[in-house]
Design a protein around this motif. Structure first.
Motif, PDB file in Angstrom:
ATOM      1  N   TYR A 145       0.835  -1.202   0.000  1.00  0.00           N
ATOM      2  CA  TYR A 145       0.000   0.000   0.000  1.00  0.00           C
ATOM      3  C   TYR A 145       0.872   1.255   0.000  1.00  0.00           C
ATOM      4  CZ  TYR A 145      -3.021  -3.535   2.243  1.00  0.00           C
ATOM      5  OH  TYR A 145      -3.709  -4.676   2.558  1.00  0.00           O
ATOM      6  N   LEU A 153       4.044   7.186   2.755  1.00  0.00           N
ATOM      7  CA  LEU A 153       4.184   5.973   3.558  1.00  0.00           C
ATOM      8  C   LEU A 153       3.851   4.745   2.732  1.00  0.00           C
ATOM      9  CD1 LEU A 153       2.408   7.273   6.768  1.00  0.00           C
ATOM     10  CD2 LEU A 153       4.819   6.700   6.598  1.00  0.00           C
ATOM     11  N   GLU A 193      -1.342 -10.750   3.283  1.00  0.00           N
ATOM     12  CA  GLU A 193      -2.384 -10.802   2.267  1.00  0.00           C
ATOM     13  C   GLU A 193      -3.364  -9.687   2.590  1.00  0.00           C
ATOM     14  OE1 GLU A 193      -3.428 -14.895   2.951  1.00  0.00           O
ATOM     15  OE2 GLU A 193      -5.176 -14.316   4.115  1.00  0.00           O
ATOM     16  N   LEU A 194      -4.329  -9.502   1.711  1.00  0.00           N
ATOM     17  CA  LEU A 194      -5.305  -8.448   1.939  1.00  0.00           C
ATOM     18  C   LEU A 194      -6.089  -8.714   3.223  1.00  0.00           C
ATOM     19  CD1 LEU A 194      -6.722  -7.908  -1.659  1.00  0.00           C
ATOM     20  CD2 LEU A 194      -5.081  -6.485  -0.419  1.00  0.00           C
ATOM     21  N   ASN A 195      -6.466  -7.623   3.887  1.00  0.00           N
ATOM     22  CA  ASN A 195      -7.307  -7.668   5.090  1.00  0.00           C
ATOM     23  C   ASN A 195      -6.594  -8.258   6.299  1.00  0.00           C
ATOM     24  OD1 ASN A 195      -9.710  -6.591   3.833  1.00  0.00           O
ATOM     25  ND2 ASN A 195      -9.824  -8.551   2.769  1.00  0.00           N
ATOM     26  N   THR A 196      -5.303  -8.326   6.246  1.00  0.00           N
ATOM     27  CA  THR A 196      -4.518  -8.677   7.427  1.00  0.00           C
ATOM     28  C   THR A 196      -3.715  -7.457   7.847  1.00  0.00           C
ATOM     29  OG1 THR A 196      -2.660  -9.523   6.107  1.00  0.00           O
ATOM     30  CG2 THR A 196      -4.376 -11.089   6.743  1.00  0.00           C
ATOM     31  N   GLU A 197      -3.096  -7.523   9.023  1.00  0.00           N
ATOM     32  CA  GLU A 197      -2.406  -6.346   9.524  1.00  0.00           C
ATOM     33  C   GLU A 197      -1.288  -5.916   8.587  1.00  0.00           C
ATOM     34  OE1 GLU A 197      -2.512  -9.329  10.911  1.00  0.00           O
ATOM     35  OE2 GLU A 197      -0.766  -9.728  12.170  1.00  0.00           O
ATOM     36  N   ALA A 198      -1.193  -4.608   8.418  1.00  0.00           N
ATOM     37  CA  ALA A 198      -0.175  -4.040   7.551  1.00  0.00           C
ATOM     38  C   ALA A 198       0.944  -3.455   8.398  1.00  0.00           C
ATOM     39  CB  ALA A 198      -0.782  -2.954   6.658  1.00  0.00           C
ATOM     40  N   PHE A 199       2.143  -3.559   7.891  1.00  0.00           N
ATOM     41  CA  PHE A 199       3.322  -3.035   8.570  1.00  0.00           C
ATOM     42  C   PHE A 199       3.870  -1.884   7.729  1.00  0.00           C
ATOM     43  CE2 PHE A 199       3.600  -6.283  11.769  1.00  0.00           C
ATOM     44  CZ  PHE A 199       2.909  -7.342  11.207  1.00  0.00           C
ATOM     45  N   PHE A 200       4.108  -0.775   8.411  1.00  0.00           N
ATOM     46  CA  PHE A 200       4.484   0.442   7.711  1.00  0.00           C
ATOM     47  C   PHE A 200       5.992   0.681   7.754  1.00  0.00           C
ATOM     48  CE2 PHE A 200       0.664   2.780   6.494  1.00  0.00           C
ATOM     49  CZ  PHE A 200      -0.314   1.988   7.087  1.00  0.00           C
ATOM     50  N   GLY A 201       6.472   1.303   6.690  1.00  0.00           N
ATOM     51  CA  GLY A 201       7.839   1.808   6.680  1.00  0.00           C
ATOM     52  C   GLY A 201       7.893   3.148   7.389  1.00  0.00           C
ATOM     53  N   PHE A 215      -8.388  -2.366  13.058  1.00  0.00           N
ATOM     54  CA  PHE A 215      -7.053  -2.209  13.617  1.00  0.00           C
ATOM     55  C   PHE A 215      -6.951  -0.853  14.318  1.00  0.00           C
ATOM     56  CE2 PHE A 215      -5.557  -5.652  10.906  1.00  0.00           C
ATOM     57  CZ  PHE A 215      -6.340  -5.531   9.764  1.00  0.00           C
ATOM     58  N   TYR A 265      -3.702   1.757  15.128  1.00  0.00           N
ATOM     59  CA  TYR A 265      -2.283   2.056  14.941  1.00  0.00           C
ATOM     60  C   TYR A 265      -1.929   3.284  15.783  1.00  0.00           C
ATOM     61  CZ  TYR A 265      -1.801  -1.075  10.921  1.00  0.00           C
ATOM     62  OH  TYR A 265      -1.735  -2.184  10.103  1.00  0.00           O
TER      63      TYR A 265
END
Lengths: 113, 114
Positions: free
Chosen positions: A33, A91, A97-105, B34, B36
Motif C-alpha cells: 500500500y 508511507l 495478504e489483503l485484510n490482514t495487519e499491515a506493517f508500515f515503513g 485495527f 495504529y
C-alpha cells in the motif's frame, strides 16, 4: 528484510522535477500500500497492489502520479513535474495478504521547493 | 462502502488515569479492524487487531479494544495512561467489499499530563 524499507528517507526537489520513491516490503508479503500524510492531516490512500496488480488506483491525486510493482516485491511511486502541494510524507506498508495487519515503513519526507 | 469515524480529534488525560479513544465504523460485511499509533516523527505501529475471533482484543503496551457489532464501535482503552502514550492514534477498517484497501480514520491526538 526485517521490516518495510523506504528510500530515500528525505527528498528535497525543485518544483517541476520528477521524483521516484522506493518501497521494499517484507519478504513474502503479497499486498503493498501507498499512503500520503500531509502536515497535521490523516492518511490519504493512494494505491495498493495485490501481487504486481493494482486493483485500485482511485487515490492517485492526478495523472502526474504513477506506481508500479515488479516481481511481487519492490514498488516505486513516481511523481512527475512535482508541485509544492505534493510536499508530504509518503508511507508504504505491506501485509501478508489483503485484510490482514499491515506493517508500515518509516516514510519518505518529500519537500518540493 | 466502508468508513471510519474517530469521534475525538484530541483527548487529554492525566498520567495514571484511564484512556478512552472512540471509533465507529461503517461496513456492509464483517470487517477487519485495527488500531495504529504514531509517535511524533515516527512511523505507524500496529497496536492491536480484530479479525472476527474474540471481541475483546488485547494489544501492546496495555491497550485493548472491544468490538461491538450492535454499536458498530471499536473503542480503544487503557486502564492507566503513561507519559509515553502521548501520540496520534488511528482506527482502521478493512474488508473484502473494499478490495482490501485500508480505510483510516482522521486520527486522535492523545496528550498525557503529568
Amino acid at each position: 528484510g526485517a521490516g518495510v524499507s523506504q528510500s530515500p528517507s528525505n527528498k528535497v526537489t525543485e518544483k517541476g522535477k520528477d521524483v521516484e520513491l522506493r518501497c521494499d516490503p517484507i519478504s513474502g508479503h503479497t499486498a503493498l500500500y501507498w499512503y500520503r500524510q500531509s502536515l497535521g492531516q490523516g492518511l490519504e490512500f493512494l494505491i495498493y497492489f495485490q501481487g504486481n496488480s493494482a486493483p485500485d488506483k482511485s487515490g492517485l491525486p492526478s495523472d502526474r502520479f504513477s506506481a508500479e510493482r515488479t516481481g511481487g516485491s519492490v514498488s516505486t511511486l513516481t511523481i512527475q513535474r512535482t508541485q509544492q502541494e505534493d510536499s508530504a510524507v509518503y508511507l508504504c506498508a505491506s501485509s501478508l495478504e489483503l485484510n490482514t495487519e499491515a506493517f508500515f515503513g518509516q516514510g519518505t519526507r518529500l519537500t518540493v521547493v | 462502502a466502508q468508513s471510519v469515524t474517530q469521534l475525538d480529534s484530541h483527548v487529554s488525560v492525566s498520567e495514571g488515569t484511564p484512556v478512552l479513544l472512540r471509533c465507529n465504523y461503517s461496513s456492509s460485511y464483517s470487517p477487519s479492524l485495527f488500531w495504529y499509533v504514531q509517535h511524533p516523527n515516527k512511523g505507524l505501529q500496529l497496536l492491536l487487531k480484530y479479525t472476527s475471533a474474540a471481541t475483546l482484543v488485547k494489544g501492546i503496551n496495555g491497550f485493548e479494544a472491544e468490538f461491538k457489532k450492535s454499536e458498530t464501535s471499536f473503542h480503544l482503552t487503557k486502564p492507566s495512561a503513561h507519559m509515553s502514550d502521548a501520540a496520534e492514534y488511528f482506527c482502521v477498517v478493512s474488508g473484502y467489499n473494499q478490495g482490501g484497501k485500508l480505510i483510516f480514520g482522521q486520527g486522535t491526538e492523545l496528550s498525557v499530563k503529568p
